[in-house]
Structures are given as structure tokens and as C-alpha cells.
Design a protein around this motif. Structure first.
Motif, mmCIF file in Angstrom:
data_model
loop_
_atom_site.group_PDB
_atom_site.id
_atom_site.type_symbol
_atom_site.label_atom_id
_atom_site.label_comp_id
_atom_site.label_asym_id
_atom_site.label_seq_id
_atom_site.Cartn_x
_atom_site.Cartn_y
_atom_site.Cartn_z
ATOM 1 N N ALA A 95 -30.296 44.493 -61.778
ATOM 2 C CA ALA A 95 -31.639 43.908 -61.570
ATOM 3 C C ALA A 95 -32.164 43.745 -60.206
ATOM 4 N N ASN A 96 -31.145 43.489 -59.450
ATOM 5 C CA ASN A 96 -31.582 43.299 -57.878
ATOM 6 C C ASN A 96 -32.070 44.890 -57.299
ATOM 7 N N ALA A 97 -31.427 45.840 -58.003
ATOM 8 C CA ALA A 97 -31.741 47.166 -57.543
ATOM 9 C C ALA A 97 -33.311 47.540 -58.171
ATOM 10 N N ASP A 132 -35.443 45.464 -58.681
ATOM 11 C CA ASP A 132 -36.488 44.728 -57.941
ATOM 12 C C ASP A 132 -36.807 45.234 -56.618
ATOM 13 N N ALA A 133 -35.496 45.751 -55.947
ATOM 14 C CA ALA A 133 -35.791 46.348 -54.587
ATOM 15 C C ALA A 133 -36.529 47.747 -54.794
ATOM 16 N N LEU A 134 -36.533 48.365 -55.961
ATOM 17 C CA LEU A 134 -37.660 49.465 -55.920
ATOM 18 C C LEU A 134 -39.057 49.307 -56.303
ATOM 19 N N ARG A 194 -26.287 52.299 -56.111
ATOM 20 C CA ARG A 194 -27.000 52.708 -54.984
ATOM 21 C C ARG A 194 -28.577 52.664 -55.438
ATOM 22 N N ASP A 195 -29.473 52.007 -54.513
ATOM 23 C CA ASP A 195 -30.818 52.276 -54.652
ATOM 24 C C ASP A 195 -31.588 52.668 -53.765
ATOM 25 N N HIS A 196 -33.008 53.001 -53.857
ATOM 26 C CA HIS A 196 -33.764 53.845 -52.698
ATOM 27 C C HIS A 196 -34.610 52.600 -52.180
ATOM 28 N N ARG A 230 -25.513 36.681 -45.583
ATOM 29 C CA ARG A 230 -25.705 35.564 -46.204
ATOM 30 C C ARG A 230 -26.170 35.586 -47.712
ATOM 31 N N ILE A 231 -26.289 36.996 -48.481
ATOM 32 C CA ILE A 231 -26.942 37.141 -49.473
ATOM 33 C C ILE A 231 -26.011 36.812 -50.446
ATOM 34 N N PHE A 232 -24.718 36.558 -50.098
ATOM 35 C CA PHE A 232 -23.726 36.223 -51.144
ATOM 36 C C PHE A 232 -23.740 34.616 -51.398
ATOM 37 N N PHE A 259 -28.097 30.279 -53.635
ATOM 38 C CA PHE A 259 -29.380 29.898 -53.590
ATOM 39 C C PHE A 259 -30.162 30.555 -52.191
ATOM 40 N N PHE A 260 -29.543 31.776 -51.663
ATOM 41 C CA PHE A 260 -29.918 32.594 -50.696
ATOM 42 C C PHE A 260 -31.039 33.566 -51.583
ATOM 43 N N THR A 261 -32.248 33.611 -51.318
ATOM 44 C CA THR A 261 -33.020 34.583 -51.700
ATOM 45 C C THR A 261 -34.313 34.816 -50.933
ATOM 46 N N THR A 262 -34.535 36.087 -51.110
ATOM 47 C CA THR A 262 -35.842 36.506 -50.440
ATOM 48 C C THR A 262 -37.164 36.737 -51.079
ATOM 49 N N LYS A 263 -36.824 36.256 -52.475
ATOM 50 C CA LYS A 263 -37.989 36.331 -53.347
ATOM 51 C C LYS A 263 -38.843 35.615 -53.488
ATOM 52 N N ARG A 264 -39.898 35.680 -54.263
ATOM 53 C CA ARG A 264 -40.886 34.706 -54.280
ATOM 54 C C ARG A 264 -40.196 33.407 -55.181
ATOM 55 N N SER A 305 -39.487 34.181 -58.733
ATOM 56 C CA SER A 305 -38.784 35.326 -59.088
ATOM 57 C C SER A 305 -37.182 35.225 -59.033
ATOM 58 N N GLY A 306 -36.847 34.304 -58.074
ATOM 59 C CA GLY A 306 -35.247 34.631 -57.957
ATOM 60 C C GLY A 306 -34.554 33.348 -57.968
ATOM 61 N N LEU A 307 -33.302 33.007 -58.169
ATOM 62 C CA LEU A 307 -32.869 31.552 -57.945
ATOM 63 C C LEU A 307 -31.987 31.692 -56.713
ATOM 64 N N GLY A 308 -31.480 32.910 -56.330
ATOM 65 C CA GLY A 308 -30.698 33.082 -55.147
ATOM 66 C C GLY A 308 -29.167 32.867 -55.589
ATOM 67 N N LEU A 309 -28.990 32.975 -56.849
ATOM 68 C CA LEU A 309 -27.837 32.538 -57.582
ATOM 69 C C LEU A 309 -26.989 33.844 -58.074
ATOM 70 N N GLY A 310 -27.609 34.998 -58.483
ATOM 71 C CA GLY A 310 -27.018 36.050 -58.855
ATOM 72 C C GLY A 310 -25.811 36.590 -58.191
ATOM 73 N N LEU A 311 -26.139 36.907 -56.783
ATOM 74 C CA LEU A 311 -25.059 37.505 -56.203
ATOM 75 C C LEU A 311 -23.694 36.694 -55.770
ATOM 76 N N SER A 312 -23.988 35.431 -55.625
ATOM 77 C CA SER A 312 -23.264 34.351 -55.535
ATOM 78 C C SER A 312 -22.154 34.431 -56.773
ATOM 79 N N VAL A 338 -26.412 49.714 -50.822
ATOM 80 C CA VAL A 338 -25.225 50.234 -51.603
ATOM 81 C C VAL A 338 -24.237 49.085 -52.072
ATOM 82 N N PHE A 339 -24.320 48.706 -53.118
ATOM 83 C CA PHE A 339 -23.292 47.813 -53.558
ATOM 84 C C PHE A 339 -21.871 48.282 -54.160
ATOM 85 N N THR A 340 -20.718 47.689 -53.738
ATOM 86 C CA THR A 340 -19.557 48.076 -54.037
ATOM 87 C C THR A 340 -18.864 47.104 -54.916
#
Ligand code: ADP
Length: 623
Positions: A520-522, A524-526, A550-552, A563-565, A568-573, A576-583, A607-609
């Protein structure tokens, strides 16, 4: 640099200058005094030694001389007994007889046997009748010896002894004489034996000492020094000279007086003689020889003793000088040593002063460092306080952020649900039940969404302990893609998962939740990206299976990658995001014993591994 300018020679000069010249001069004076004081005793010592030696010589000389004379002492008496001899004296004018010639021959054989000088017989008038040297040019036969004291003594019936220089022969001799009685028993003549002393004197010349023999008048008649002969060794008185001349003891030799002066040297009697110019001093020892009324003297030149004494004194002086020299050297060394020790002491004091200085510096620095440490600690404490404050502020901010997000997430569906409910009520009142039902359907969907948010929050809050399963990663990826089908829209997904990949250990629902989050983040990034594509790949790596997504899009900036992990860290409006997904995803993967990492592809895009534990094939079969 000239030689005498070297530091060494300067030092030496200084050392000589430093000598205490006054004591040194005193020392020299003392040495001279000592030498002067001891020289007498030293000379005395050598003189005494020489005197002992001279005495030994004297004893030997005396014995030899006396022994020599004693051999002949009784010879005249023995010969006087001879019958032929006595018969010869019976007739006057006997000297011309044949008997006299026979007696002379007989005397010659006796003389040869006895090794005496001459044996001769005189008539009562003193004229020689027979003699052992009758056939020699200096024959005594016919000679008148009536003037000789030995003749007068013997003719008077006594024993004649006399020493004299032969008037005929000119040879010195000692005369023993005895009366010869004729057959009638009257004293008719005298027989005399002359003993030669020249041989003995010649023997003495081999000695180093001077040996002289003086007669009763003190006249030298045997001597190792030829020029002392017939000279008065004792001061000659007029009557002494008269007696000597009358007896014609020394024939026609003039009798003089030796220039003898007697004195003492170191308490020992010495005599000085001046033959010519060179004054000579002799130690004198003498012994009387009563047999002949002689005195034997041994004279030892003192020059040897004096030379030895001089040498000894010189040796003593030299020894003293050496001792003094060593003393001076020792003194100088001690002085230098003292100077060196003083210099060392000064250096030590200086060193100690410097050490004290440095120690003080160090102490000051230590104090400074202590102050700085205290200051640093205070700063640290302040910083920690500030940090705690910031954390608190951050938490509050996060809470605010989450509240905003939550209220948005919930308010929006709530508002929508309310709208749908309002519309449903209107539609139902109009009797449009189909559309009202559709609206109710929408309301249910919105409620489901809110329930989903609640579920998310539950994940953040606590850790589920559902047991893990062995899963096929490809299938899980496909499941997640199917769930996201609506959101993917026109995004191309390239799926490159090897068919023989090992299976992974995970929980299916939670793994799909992770995959959905990342995908979903990928998507959003596209959003504004020209190339709307996502590439999914998986490969086996040791104990893990690595899945890369990997996204483009724009990628994750380095500044926020750490910090993205965070929760509640998010750069989205907002909304749009809670900043909880990656955590949540990170924690889920950690629960699986796996990992989640982010990077940027060299060609752009994030690239997320996702790392998952691989399960071995045999175990796969077992499970
Ligand atoms: P949310 O998606 O709610 O913001 P996440 O925890 O899922 O919360 O993501 C946190 C942040 O990570 C995002 O706000 C975004 O800035 C960044 N991010 C996540 N995935 C990507 C991606 N594929 N490309 C760029 N940025 C990403």
C-alpha cells in the motif's frame, strides 16, 4: 683550537692552580728536614755495618799472621841443639872451615823444608858463620849482625825476636833467634830464622780494606798501600825515631809521619788521610799482637758507606715524594669528586624544583579537568532533563497526531455513515427501499472500516502470541495482491518468485498484513510517479528467504530512513496515514524471527526487504 685551550687542559691547569701551595711548600721543607735528620742515623747504620765487616777482616788477618809466625817460633831452639852446629862453634875462625860449608848446606835444606826466608848462624861477635843462602849473591856469611836486638837478646841467653828490613837483602822479615852453646856448654853463637812476610802482604792486597801492621813504635811496616810503608802511624816522638834508627830496623829507609787526623763519625772512630789532595776517611779497627809486639789495623774507606747512605736517603726522599704525590693526586681526586657531587646535588635540587613545578601544573590541570567533568556532568544532566522533556513533548505530539488521525479516520466514516443514514431515512420515507438498502450497505462498510482501525490500534497495543506456521511465500504474496486489487488500479506489478523457494515460518494473517502495508505504501509512493510499477522478488539466502518490494517512487530520504519504523511517523496528509503501518509490520516480522529493512534502489525508488526464516525441506514435509 690550540692544545692548551682544551677544556681538559684548562681543568688540569685549574687543578694545579687549586693546589694548596703553602702546605706543599711546607711539605717540601719537612721532607728536607726529615732527610737531614735521618741522614746521620742512616750513615751511622752503614758505618756500623762496615765496622763489623772490618772487624771480621781484622780477626782473620790477625789469626793468619800470628799463625804464620808461630810456626817458626821454636825453630831456632830446635836447630840450636844440633851437635855438628855446636861443634862448629868450638873453634874460632870457623867460618872458613869445611864444617861451616857443610852446616850452611844443612841449613839450606832445613830452610827449604820449613819454607822460611833464611836460616843463619852467627858467632859470639855477631859475624855470620854459616847461612842457608851461603851460595847466593846476597849471602849472609861474613855479615855482622851484632847491632840487631835479636842477636843481643840471644847472645845474652834469651830468645831474640825482631822485625826488620833486611840490611843485606832489603827484604822485610821477622827474626827468631836462639843462643847456640858449644860442646863445652857455653853460649858461643846465635842461630836465627828469618821469616818472609811479603807473601802475606801480597795476599792482603786482594782485600778491599786497607790493612797495615805497625810496630811497637807505631811505624807502618806491612801495608796494602805501598806509600804508607815506614811511616809513623802514631805521632812519632824523637826517642821513638832514635830507637828505630839505632836498630837499623828499616835499614836506610827514611822514616816519616803519615798525615793522619783522628776524629769521630756518627760516634765511630775514623781517621782521615790526605795522600795527595783527595782527603780519604777510614773507619779504623785494630788489635794488638803481643807475640811480635805489633798492632794490626784494618782501615775501611767510608766512601762506600757514605754513598750507600746518600742512596738510602735519596730513596727515602723519593718514597716521601711518591707518597706526597699520591697524596696530592688523591687530594685532587677528592676535590674533583666533591665538586662533582656538589654539581649532582645542585642538579638534583633543580630537578626536584622542576618536578615540584610540573606536579603543581598537573595538580592545577587535574583540578581544571575535575571542574570540567563536573560541568560536563551538569550539562549532561541538563541535557537528559531536556531530552526527557522532549520525549514527553514528543509523546504528547504523537498523541496529538494520533488523536487527529484517529478523529479524522473515525469522524469521516461517522459523518459519511450519518449522511447515509439520513439519506436512508428519506429514501425509506419515500418508499425507495432499494436505494435505502444500498445506503445501509454503505453504512455497514463504514462501520467495518472503523472496526479495522480499531484492530490496527489493537496490534500496536499488544503482541498476539498466535503460533507460527510454515507457509508458501508465493501464495501469501498472491493473497495480499488480491486484497489490494482495488487500490492497485493501473499499477503494474512484476512478480518474480522462484517456484522452488523454501517455505517460510510466519502467521498467515499477520504476514498478509505486513505485505499489504508495504505494498500500500508503494502504491502511495507512485502517486505522482511517471512509471507506475512495483517489482516483487524473492530469493533464498542462508537461513532466510528475502522478499524485496521495489517501487519507482521518490524513495525514502536518508534523513527519515531511521524514523519511518517509529510508531506514528508519517509524511502523509492528516487522514491519509496513521504512521502505524511500518511500525506494526516491523514488530510482526521481529515476532516471526525475521526483519524489515529499507533502502533506496540505485536507479531510484524505495526497496523494502522482508526477511523470513526459511524452513528446511525435510521439516517442510513433516509439517
Ligand atoms: P503511513 O503510510 O500511514 O504514513 P507508514 O508507517 O506505513 O505510515 O509509513 C510511514 C512513512 O514512511 C510514510 O509516511 C512515508 O513517508 C514513508 N514511506 C513508506 N513507504 C514508502 C515508499 N514506498 N516510498 C516512499 N516513502 C515511503
Amino acid at each position: 683550537m690550540a692544545m692548551n685551550d682544551t677544556p681538559l687542559s684548562r681543568h688540569r691547569h685549574a687543578a694545579w692552580r687549586d693546589l694548596p701551595w703553602v702546605p706543599v711548600a711546607g711539605l717540601v721543607a719537612a721532607f728536607v728536614l726529615v732527610a737531614w735528620a735521618v741522614s746521620g742515623s742512616v750513615l751511622g747504620y752503614y758505618l756500623a755495618a762496615d765496622r763489623t765487616r772490618a772487624q771480621a777482616t781484622l780477626q782473620l788477618t790477625h789469626q793468619v799472621l800470628e799463625g804464620h809466625l808461630r810456626r817458626f817460633q821454636t825453630v831456632p831452639d830446635l836447630l840450636a841443639d844440633d851437635g855438628d852446629l855446636r861443634a862448629l862453634l868450638d873453634a874460632p875462625g870457623a867460618a872458613d872451615s869445611r864444617d861451616a860449608a857443610a852446616i850452611s848446606a844443612w841449613l839450606a835444606t832445613r830452610n827449604a823444608l820449613l819454607d822460611s826466608s833464611v836460616i843463619y848462624v852467627m858467632g859470639d861477635d855477631g859475624i855470620t858463620i854459616a847461612s842457608s843462602n851461603h851460595d847466593q849473591p846476597d849471602s849472609f856469611v861474613g855479615q855482622d849482625f851484632a847491632f840487631r836486638p835479636y842477636f843481643t837478646a840471644a847472645i845474652a841467653g834469651g830468645r831474640g825476636r825482631y822485625f826488620a828490613l833486611g840490611t843485606t837483602s832489603g827484604v822485610r822479615g821477622y827474626y827468631f833467634a836462639a843462643p847456640v852453646r858449644n860442646t863445652a856448654g857455653a853460649i858461643a853463637g846465635v842461630i836465627a830464622v828469618k821469616v818472609d812476610l811479603d807473601m802475606i802482604e801480597a795476599d792482603w792486597r786482594r782485600q778491599t780494606d786497607a790493612i797495615i801492621v805497625t810496630d811497637a813504635e807505631g811505624v807502618v811496616f806491612l801495608s796494602t798501600q805501598a806509600d804508607w810503608l815506614y811511616q809513623g802511624f802514631l805521632p812519632l816522638t824523637a826517642d821513638r825515631v832514635a830507637r828505630t834508627v839505632q836498630a837499623r830496623r828499616y835499614a836506610d829507609q827514611p822514616v816519616g809521619v803519615l798525615p793522619v787526623s783522628r776524629s769521630q763519625m756518627q760516634g765511630l772512630p775514623v781517621i782521615a788521610m790526605t795522600p795527595g789532595t783527595a782527603q780519604r776517611t777510614y773507619l779504623e779497627v785494630s788489635a794488638p799482637m803481643p807475640l811480635a809486639d805489633w798492632t794490626v789495623h784494618v782501615l775501611r774507606d767510608t766512601s762506600d758507606a757514605r754513598a750507600q747512605a746518600r742512596l738510602a736517603v735519596a730513596a727515602i726522599l723519593l718514597g716521601l715524594c711518591i707518597v706526597a704525590g699520591l697524596g696530592i693526586v688523591w687530594w685532587q681526586r677528592r676535590d674533583r669528586l666533591a665538586a662533582r657531587l656538589a654539581a649532582q646535588d645542585a642538579a638534583k635540587v633543580e630537578l626536584e624544583r622542576r618536578v615540584a613545578e610540573r606536579t603543581a601544573d598537573l595538580a592545577r590541570m587535574n583540578a581544571q579537568i575535575r571542574d570540567e567533568i563536573a560541568e560536563r556532568r551538569a550539562t549532561e544532566a541538563a541535557l537528559r532533563r531536556t531530552q526527557a522533556d522532549l520525549v514527553q513533548a514528543g509523546k504528547l505530539a504523537a498523541l496529538g497526531q494520533m488523536s487527529a488521525a484517529l478523529s479524522h479516520e473515525i469522524n469521516q466514516p461517522l459523518a459519511a455513515a450519518r449522511n447515509y443514514a439520513d439519506s436512508a431515512a428519506i429514501l425509506m420515507s419515500r418508499g425507495d427501499l432499494d436505494r435505502a438498502q444500498a445506503n445501509v450497505g454503505q453504512i455497514v462498510m463504514l462501520i467495518d472500516r472503523m472496526a479495522a482501525i480499531a484492530r490496527h490500534l489493537r496490534h500496536v497495543a499488544r503482541k498476539p502470541d498466535t503460533p507460527l506456521k510454515v507457509l508458501d511465500l508465493g501464495a501469501e504474496v498472491d493473497g495480499a495482491l488480491a486484497l489490494l486489487a482495488n487500490r492497485l488500479g493501473d499499477v503494474t506489478v512484476i512478480r518474480d518468485i522462484a517456484p522452488r523457494l523454501p517455505r517460510v515460518r510466519a502467521g498467515s494473517v499477520r504476514l498478509q498484513q505486513v505485505l499489504s502495508n508495504v505494498l500500500a505504501n508503494a502504491v502511495d509512493a507512485l502517486e505522482d510517479a511517471p512509471l507506475r510499477r512495483i517489482e516483487i522478488a524473492a530469493q533464498h539466502d542462508g537461513d532466510f528467504v528475502l522478499l524485496t518490494i521495489r517501487d519507482h517512487g521518490p524513495g525514502v530520504a536518508g534523513a527519515i530512513a531511521d524514523r519511518i519504523f517509529d510508531p506514528f511517523f508519517t509524511t502523509k496528509r492528516v487522514g491519509s496515514g496513521l504512521g502505524l503501518g511500518l511500525s506494526i509490520s516491523y514488530n510482526i516480522l521481529k515476532d516471526f524471527g525475521g526483519d524489515l529493512r529499507v533502502g533506496t534502489h540505485p536507479a531510484g525508488g524505495a526497496v523494502f526487504t522482508i526477511a523470513l526464516q526459511a524452513v528446511a525441506t525435510d521439516r517442510m514435509a513433516a509439517e
